[in-house]
Design an enzyme around this catalytic site. Sequence first.
Site, PDB file in Angstrom:
ATOM      1  N   LYS A 183       0.912  -1.091  -0.208  1.00  0.00           N
ATOM      2  CA  LYS A 183       0.107   0.107   0.087  1.00  0.00           C
ATOM      3  C   LYS A 183       0.765   1.313  -0.066  1.00  0.00           C
ATOM      4  O   LYS A 183       0.590   2.246  -0.662  1.00  0.00           O
ATOM      5  CB  LYS A 183      -0.960  -0.273   1.207  1.00  0.00           C
ATOM      6  CG  LYS A 183      -2.138  -1.118   0.888  1.00  0.00           C
ATOM      7  CD  LYS A 183      -2.828  -1.249   2.507  1.00  0.00           C
ATOM      8  CE  LYS A 183      -3.845  -2.471   1.832  1.00  0.00           C
ATOM      9  NZ  LYS A 183      -4.429  -2.801   3.388  1.00  0.00           N
ATOM     10  N   GLN A 239      -4.668  -1.463   9.465  1.00  0.00           N
ATOM     11  CA  GLN A 239      -4.454  -2.781   8.875  1.00  0.00           C
ATOM     12  C   GLN A 239      -5.279  -3.813   9.790  1.00  0.00           C
ATOM     13  O   GLN A 239      -5.111  -3.647  10.892  1.00  0.00           O
ATOM     14  CB  GLN A 239      -2.995  -3.290   8.783  1.00  0.00           C
ATOM     15  CG  GLN A 239      -3.044  -4.534   7.720  1.00  0.00           C
ATOM     16  CD  GLN A 239      -3.614  -4.565   6.395  1.00  0.00           C
ATOM     17  OE1 GLN A 239      -3.644  -3.300   5.987  1.00  0.00           O
ATOM     18  NE2 GLN A 239      -3.942  -5.536   6.164  1.00  0.00           N
ATOM     19  N   ASP A 267     -11.048   3.044   4.246  1.00  0.00           N
ATOM     20  CA  ASP A 267     -11.382   1.751   4.373  1.00  0.00           C
ATOM     21  C   ASP A 267     -13.007   1.452   4.159  1.00  0.00           C
ATOM     22  O   ASP A 267     -13.412   0.425   3.921  1.00  0.00           O
ATOM     23  CB  ASP A 267     -11.187   1.129   5.499  1.00  0.00           C
ATOM     24  CG  ASP A 267      -9.924  -0.140   5.393  1.00  0.00           C
ATOM     25  OD1 ASP A 267      -9.700  -0.541   4.273  1.00  0.00           O
ATOM     26  OD2 ASP A 267      -9.378  -0.287   6.380  1.00  0.00           O
TER      27      ASP A 267
END
Length: 297
Positions: A53, A97, A120
Amino acid sequence: MTRMIDGKAVAAEVTARVAEDVRILTAAGQRPPGLAVVIVGDDPASHAYVSAKGRMAKQCGFHSVQHTLPAGTTEDDLLQLIEILNADPEIDGILVQLPLPKPLDSDRVIQAISPDKDVDGLHVVNAGKLATGDLTTGLLPCTPAGAMELVSGIHGRDLSGLHAVVIGRSNLFGKPMGQLLLAANATVTMAHSRSKDLPSICTLADILVVAVGRAQMVKADWVKPGATVIDVGINRVDTPERGSGQSRLVGDVDYAGAVDVAGAITPVPGGVGPMTIAMLMANSLKARSLRQTLHFN
Ligand code: GUN
């Protein structure tokens, strides 16, 4: 002839468009999107995803920061970091994460992220906007948004008259995927581990989306001839025939069998996986422009 859906190629097109928009922004003297990725603990797979990422964010010209915290980090320390990132004007997107190591409460942490920085798409405000059909003012979860791009590549944006079956009902994927398909006018069946007779439900699907986390569970005879199959699973299986300790990645669909029946199918790896990171980049750019509209910064 079955079409193999090349997620890597579609993802590269998405990130190239993002990088071009960032180039135009910065050439005009504006700041680039800022993405902060937070990782707690030392799970090797999570570290690999987070590095990917960060690399992609840099490739897109973003201001990219990573916060690596030890496994013993307290919830209060993590929440304090989220508060700092929420208040940082250079940061448009915050991604924590998952999964978080025990005993951290991932839902509490995710809900602490400012909804306008929740790249997200997991904050209840963004989930609620999607559930009520607002696909524009919020942020969508990256993996379903990416899977939807692949579906659109085959069927276009309007899925009227098509029956979509989603197996899996997680907040991270299944539920938002079902809502995206519904918003595109598909008739949607949400199936899951407690559904009766999954194979016959699947045979109704013009679009079959599988996110169950079980290697090669969906067999060729579950697939309607000509259907589009989107495989969201990433499972590592041992391959002793390749030598001891060897393994490979497979999806939730038995690709070798289903490929002869489907009209179009995503491979694993190289299908939905690359789209997740690409949509994270697109979301971060969107968060940047939503915040600019909101705050003129
Ligand atoms: N772990 C696996 N998939 C995801 C994702 O989409 N977002 C986050 N934050 N963690 C993940």
